[in-house]
Design a protein around this motif. Structure first.
Motif, PDB file in Angstrom:
ATOM      1  N   SER A   1       3.556   2.540  -5.270  1.00 60.49           N
ATOM      2  CA  SER A   1       2.626   2.349  -6.392  1.00 60.49           C
ATOM      3  C   SER A   1       3.288   1.604  -7.557  1.00 60.49           C
ATOM      4  N   ASN A   2       4.592   1.767  -7.730  1.00 60.65           N
ATOM      5  CA  ASN A   2       5.294   1.036  -8.797  1.00 60.65           C
ATOM      6  C   ASN A   2       5.394  -0.453  -8.451  1.00 60.65           C
TER       7      ASN A   2
ATOM      8  N   SER B   1       0.815  -1.216   0.000  1.00 59.04           N
ATOM      9  CA  SER B   1       0.000   0.000   0.000  1.00 59.04           C
ATOM     10  C   SER B   1       0.854   1.273   0.000  1.00 59.04           C
TER      11      SER B   1
END
Length: 345
Positions: free
Chosen positions: A279-280, A276
């Motif tokens: 993002s990559n 969480s």
């Protein structure tokens, strides 16, 4: 050869139509020259399923080693189909969605289950949005995480969905937990003819299917005794906690375990905590270190960027990466799984 292997269940339907065996073989032949690859693959497998051999040939995914060709007995595939039907309480005339590539075992088994158990099977082209343009309700479907991710708002039309092929990230799992339908993560591999265990999303322990027995070896890795699927014991590289004789908790791959200063670290568990926060696409892996033996490093796909301090707040002391590496593009298997070691320059 088992008589059920040569027959089509009388309740079986393919895209809303019933077929005799002869009619279904004619359909398969017509698919072979289709410009749509998924139809050609379907036709090829149907003809292979009904040929005189007692096995089919296929290739393993090659996630942790070189892909290899193996033979699976059709009798074992039939037994796997029956075990799935029993575990999920799927009766004849079950309405099922087939949205997976048939060249791989998961796609093959959806068709086998429908043929031998008498399901009404709707087949759609494999895509990342399998429920788009389709308003029907289903009793059962099998998907990979990307398909599920893109179908969260539509999954309420599927009573039971099983997910395989890759680990489910915690953010997606949390969304699925809110749905008024049943969604399961599965455990299995080509050699076990898809799944031999399943668990509801966000439950911790997998429960094994009928006809399966499990234990641990000296490495704490799962050993599967499935006489209806394989004549030999299947020794895995998956480290587990054995909860009971028919339940286990998966900890991670033995070949991924990092021994850092005598502390065993499981990358998959660390990645869950980071899912969480980053993002990559990313993974953690061990790198040789003179002092620790191995040090934990974080590998992120994409151009370098700065991570906020809060990224690592959920990690234990020894789980925090000692180095961060950015890689422009990860190396993948044909099925989209990351080859960790080959992705590091």
């Amino acid at each position: 050869m088992n008589n059920r292997l040569c027959q089509i269940h009388p309740s079986f339907q393919f895209n809303g139509k019933s077929y005799s065996k002869a009619e279904f073989l004619v359909l398969a032949e017509s698919f072979l020259n289709s410009e749509e690859d998924y139809k050609a693959q379907f036709g090829k497998f149907i003809l292979e399923w009904f040929d005189t051999n007692d096995f089919i040939r296929l290739t393993t995914s090659g996630t942790t080693g070189k892909p290899k060709e193996i033979q699976l007995l059709k009798e074992a595939m039939l037994n796997s189909a029956l075990a799935t039907s029993e575990f999920f309480n799927l009766t004849e005339s079950c309405k099922a969605l087939h949205c997976l590539p048939t060249q791989y075992i998961a796609g093959k088994m959806m068709l086998v289950r429908a043929l031998v158990c008498g399901w009404e099977l709707d087949v759609v082209p494999p895509s990342s949005h399998p429920l788009d343009g389709n308003e029907k309700a289903y009793d059962f479907a099998a998907m990979v995480p990307l398909q599920v991710e893109n179908s969260v708002d539509k999954l309420k039309r599927v009573k039971q969905t099983i997910i395989g092929g890759a680990k489910l990230n915690p953010i997606l799992a949390d969304k699925l937990k809110q749905l008024p339908v049943l969604v399961y993560e599965t455990y299995g591999m080509t050699e076990t003819i898809t799944h031999i265990a399943a668990k509801k999303v966000q439950e911790e322990a997998f429960s094994i299917l009928p006809g399966i027995a499990i234990h641990k070896d000296e490495r704490d890795c799962l050993v599967i005794d499935a006489p209806r699927l394989s004549e030999e014991l299947i020794v895995t590289n998956d480290v587990i906690d054995l909860v009971s004789e028919n339940q286990f908790i998966w900890l991670g791959r033995h070949d991924n375990v990092i021994n850092s200063g005598g502390i065993k670290l499981f990358p998959e568990k660390i990645e869950e905590k980071l899912a969480s926060k980053i993002s990559n696409r990313f993974f953690v892996i061990g790198k040789s270190d003179e002092t620790l033996g191995e040090k934990l490093i974080l590998v992120i796909e994409g151009e370098p960027f700065e991570l906020p301090e809060s990224t690592f707040e959920n990690l234990d002391k020894y789980e925090k990466p000692r180095e961060i590496l950015f890689v422009s593009k990860f190396v993948e298997t044909e099925t989209g799984k990351i080859k960790r070691k080959k992705s590091i320059p």
